[in-house]
Design an enzyme around this catalytic site. Structure first.
Site, PDB file in Angstrom:
ATOM      1  N   ARG A  76      -0.555  -1.865  -5.255  1.00 12.74           N
ATOM      2  CA  ARG A  76       0.550  -2.733  -5.689  1.00 12.74           C
ATOM      3  C   ARG A  76       0.719  -2.612  -7.193  1.00 12.74           C
ATOM      4  O   ARG A  76      -0.261  -2.527  -7.944  1.00 12.74           O
ATOM      5  CB  ARG A  76       0.242  -4.184  -5.304  1.00 12.74           C
ATOM      6  CG  ARG A  76       1.344  -5.194  -5.624  1.00 12.74           C
ATOM      7  CD  ARG A  76       2.568  -5.002  -4.745  1.00 12.74           C
ATOM      8  NE  ARG A  76       3.496  -6.136  -4.835  1.00 12.74           N
ATOM      9  CZ  ARG A  76       4.526  -6.200  -5.674  1.00 12.74           C
ATOM     10  NH1 ARG A  76       4.734  -5.223  -6.544  1.00 12.74           N
ATOM     11  NH2 ARG A  76       5.324  -7.254  -5.660  1.00 12.74           N
TER      12      ARG A  76
ATOM     13  N   CYS B  69       4.716  -1.095  -2.898  1.00 12.57           N
ATOM     14  CA  CYS B  69       4.021  -1.270  -4.183  1.00 12.57           C
ATOM     15  C   CYS B  69       4.993  -1.394  -5.345  1.00 12.57           C
ATOM     16  O   CYS B  69       4.628  -1.882  -6.402  1.00 12.57           O
ATOM     17  CB  CYS B  69       3.034  -0.136  -4.422  1.00 12.57           C
ATOM     18  SG  CYS B  69       3.798   1.457  -4.824  1.00 12.57           S
TER      19      CYS B  69
ATOM     20  N   SER C 127      -4.975  -7.661  -4.316  1.00 10.43           N
ATOM     21  CA  SER C 127      -5.511  -8.071  -5.614  1.00 10.43           C
ATOM     22  C   SER C 127      -7.011  -7.821  -5.619  1.00 10.43           C
ATOM     23  O   SER C 127      -7.618  -7.679  -4.560  1.00 10.43           O
ATOM     24  CB  SER C 127      -5.242  -9.551  -5.876  1.00 10.43           C
ATOM     25  OG  SER C 127      -5.737  -9.948  -7.139  1.00 10.43           O
TER      26      SER C 127
ATOM     27  N   THR D  10      -4.123 -15.029 -10.787  1.00  8.09           N
ATOM     28  CA  THR D  10      -3.887 -15.971  -9.692  1.00  8.09           C
ATOM     29  C   THR D  10      -3.806 -17.399 -10.201  1.00  8.09           C
ATOM     30  O   THR D  10      -2.935 -18.177  -9.779  1.00  8.09           O
ATOM     31  CB  THR D  10      -4.998 -15.850  -8.626  1.00  8.09           C
ATOM     32  OG1 THR D  10      -5.070 -14.490  -8.166  1.00  8.09           O
ATOM     33  CG2 THR D  10      -4.718 -16.755  -7.435  1.00  8.09           C
TER      34      THR D  10
ATOM     35  N   CYS E 274       3.438   8.016  -6.352  1.00  2.95           N
ATOM     36  CA  CYS E 274       3.460   7.173  -5.155  1.00  2.95           C
ATOM     37  C   CYS E 274       2.098   7.185  -4.475  1.00  2.95           C
ATOM     38  O   CYS E 274       1.554   8.254  -4.172  1.00  2.95           O
ATOM     39  CB  CYS E 274       4.527   7.667  -4.177  1.00  2.95           C
ATOM     40  SG  CYS E 274       4.522   6.778  -2.606  1.00  2.95           S
TER      41      CYS E 274
ATOM     42  N   CYS F 144       6.120   3.610   3.294  1.00  2.00           N
ATOM     43  CA  CYS F 144       6.141   2.755   2.108  1.00  2.00           C
ATOM     44  C   CYS F 144       5.252   1.524   2.277  1.00  2.00           C
ATOM     45  O   CYS F 144       5.348   0.800   3.273  1.00  2.00           O
ATOM     46  CB  CYS F 144       7.578   2.329   1.820  1.00  2.00           C
ATOM     47  SG  CYS F 144       7.740   1.243   0.389  1.00  2.00           S
TER      48      CYS F 144
ATOM     49  N   CYS G 186       7.752   3.251  -7.547  1.00  4.09           N
ATOM     50  CA  CYS G 186       8.880   4.181  -7.711  1.00  4.09           C
ATOM     51  C   CYS G 186      10.014   3.545  -8.496  1.00  4.09           C
ATOM     52  O   CYS G 186      10.665   4.209  -9.312  1.00  4.09           O
ATOM     53  CB  CYS G 186       9.364   4.651  -6.348  1.00  4.09           C
ATOM     54  SG  CYS G 186       9.827   3.329  -5.202  1.00  4.09           S
TER      55      CYS G 186
END
Length: 628
Positions: A376, A600, A126, A412, A571, A597, A603
């Protein structure tokens, strides 16, 4: 070592302890986790009247019958509340529940948090400038100097800058009032989540990192949620059990919270099963990419918060960038790209690397050192896209439900508050309905959400993000958002609609101009594998690919001619490739490098045919983020 009867129903079966089921534990084990991992799974935890249950595998083998250990019953544990996800929402819910239970003299109420990462915070990415309203309520002394357990890594935001970027210029622009950061703090959410976990343990929450919940369990009589199961360990890539095979474990709960963050794999199933989006618009998403840099002292301005729009993104693509100065000579910078972008040639990762060469950012990081990278997906649908959050047996909380305030660039505080509201509703429901076999529905949670500040602030800004879908694109969205922020203030009688699902926005490659990205210089910009190496990502290779595509060749035949490798570009970790192969119909072979990977979920959201399904790999695997 003695045996001990384990009770299931009315039968008592002596079970010999099994030493082979112990998994390696992280550096952050609560007391009960140590018992769970260091003692045999068939030994009950040291909690009064609460035992793991174990069923003996009683099917008799037939001649020529192949023994399949995956047909064995799983061991199970009964808890009061099971929370899937150890981020701010899940931990806030757990803390609030235990606060209520302990204050009422019911310390034996079991609240359990399952987290797929090896350690809390490992999968958290974040910006982050936190509005402290929720944490002030949950843990009032969280940042007080006289608290020895305070969170020590919060940097007060001192001043804001907002810029509109052109390729070579930087134009000051007024920031909407929602972006005023007076009284807020720059933090690493990765560090903050670890700290929340420690506070949860202190009051009796059972926190189990390294346990990947992979299946929702439903009651056979009424179909309500009755808990989750973790995935099996020791499965080979071809799906057969290896010698190290371990059956997953079931956690049965009267209430189950899903706090998986954006586009959680189990949350998708629950949303579909109970049709929770029946009255809401489709969720829309973005991809956030982040780096943390250690910069020269002369370039560091502690507490400065910078946001920008415009370059490098094209005018038909929603997004923006940030740069936060925090800690000691540390800078968090990143780019958010709306996943409803139309051009399949666009690469969010490539745009991020391009951004850093703009003088606004390069003047700060020049001569510094990149120490961390992460990416992310995040929710951007806002008020219109909030689903029903309660269902029989549980609830959606945090970013799983989509409480991010996009114009405010904060989520948050809303995630934490939703967890706290759900905890209070669960506490009330558990006290009102003491029949352990009955199904609980959290009506109080839905009511509390609508009366909360979450609802108020998301409704007020509901029209800003969809305004960028107008024919005027970026500039029309900026103009309308200014009117909403300063004039309308959310009081208009209309609610703008989202355009559709993000994958539907992707055009064919022949319909959009091809984008060529400059070679990275290795100092300011980096190739994608160098960045992935900074994530600490690790997956065992000999396991089923957790990025599930039914037929790789069929995928290539359908997707390559239309989109020319869009998966490779959306990606941010180099997972997908099209490799030249003359033996294939389309002369390329689709390849998935699942070990790269970084979880995130892009995909699963952006694939044009929606034929990539993200599932949890083995518990404890994936990225090991630091300072993100």
């Amino acid at each position: 070592m003695s045996t001990r009867p384990v009770i299931r129903g009315s039968a008592a079966t002596p079970v010999t302890p099994y030493l082979g089921a112990c998994r390696p534990h992280s550096w952050f084990p609560p007391a009960r986790r140590r018992l769970l991992l260091q003692r045999p799974w068939r030994i009950p935890l040291a909690v009064p009247t609460r035992y793991f249950t174990a069923s003996r595998f009683s099917r008799l083998a037939e001649v020529n019958n192949v023994f399949n250990p995956r047909q064995q019953d799983r061991e199970s544990d009964d808890v009061d509340v099971c929370i899937v996800g150890g981020g701010p929402a899940g931990l806030s819910a757990a803390i609030r529940l235990k606060q209520l239970a302990n204050d009422a003299g019911k310390a034996d109420i079991r609240v359990l948090v399952l987290e797929k990462a090896g350690e809390l915070g490992d999968h958290i990415v974040s910006g982050n400038v936190i509005e402290p309203s929720a944490v002030n309520e949950l843990l009032p002394d969280w940042n007080k100097a006289d608290n020895p357990s305070r969170f020590e890594n919060a940097t007060p935001a001192t001043h804001d800058k907002m810029r509109f970027l052109t390729k070579k210029g930087s134009i000051p622009m007024p920031a909407p009032p929602q972006m005023n950061n007076h009284g807020n703090y720059i933090i690493s959410l990765n560090q903050f989540s670890k700290w929340l976990g420690e506070r949860a343990e202190e009051i009796g929450v059972e926190v189990y990192p390294g346990f990947a919940a992979s299946e929702v369990l439903y009651k056979p009589d009424d179909g309500s949620v009755m808990g989750v199961a973790t995935n099996d360990q020791g499965i080979a890539r071809d799906g057969t059990p290896k010698p190290s095979f371990e059956r997953g474990m079931e956690f049965h709960a009267r209430v189950t919270f899903f706090a998986e963050g954006c586009h959680g794999s189990l949350s998708k199933q629950v949303i579909n099963k109970f049709d929770l989006r029946r009255d809401s618009q489709p969720q829309t998403y973005a991809l956030g990419l982040k780096e943390v840099w250690e910069v020269k002292p002369e370039n560091f301005r502690k507490g400065e918060v910078v946001h920008s729009m415009g370059y490098p993104l094209p005018s038909d693509t929603y997004g923006g960038a940030w740069m936060y100065h925090f800690g000691d000579n540390l800078v968090s910078l990143g780019l958010v790209v709306g996943l409803d972008y139309p051009n399949p040639w666009l690469s969010p990762y490539g745009e991020f690397q391009k951004l850093k060469h703009h003088r606004l950012y390069k003047s700060v990081i020049d001569g510094g050192k990149c120490i961390s990278y992460g990416a992310r997906a995040l929710n951007e649908g806002g008020f219109q896209s909030i689903p029903k959050c309660a269902f029989p047996g549980g609830a959606l909380i945090g970013d799983t439900a989509g409480f991010l305030n996009v114009p405010k660039i904060k989520g948050t505080h809303t995630a934490m508050r939703s967890g706290m509201l759900a905890a209070k509703a669960a506490w009330d429901a558990l006290n009102e309905n003491k029949d352990a076999e009955s199904t609980i529905f959290l009506y109080g949670y839905e009511d509390a959400l609508r009366e909360s500040t979450i609802w108020k602030e998301l409704k007020e800004v509901r029209n800003m993000r969809p305004s960028f879908h107008s024919p005027l694109g970026l500039y029309g969205g900026i103009l309308y958002s200014g009117l909403e922020a300063y004039v309308f203030r959310g009081k208009t009688p209309w609610t703008l609609q989202h355009k559709g699902k993000d994958h539907e926005a992707t055009k064919h490659a022949e319909q959009k101009p091809k984008i060529e990205y400059a070679k990275n210089d290795g100092e300011t910009s980096f190739d994608i594998l160098t960045s992935v190496s900074r994530t600490g990502t690790n997956h065992e290779e000999d396991q089923p690919v957790h990025l599930q595509v039914d037929d790789w060749d069929q995928h290539a035949r359908e997707m390559w001619p239309k989109y020319k490798g869009v998966e490779n570009r959306f990606c941010p970790a180099g997972v997908y490739e099209y490799v030249e192969d003359e033996s294939k119909d389309v002369k390329v072979r689709f390849q998935i490098n699942a070990q790269n990977c970084i979880h995130c979920k892009t995909c699963d959201i952006k694939a044009p045919a929606q034929d990539i399904n993200w599932q949890t790999p083995q518990g404890g695997e994936g990225p090991k983020y630091t300072m993100t």
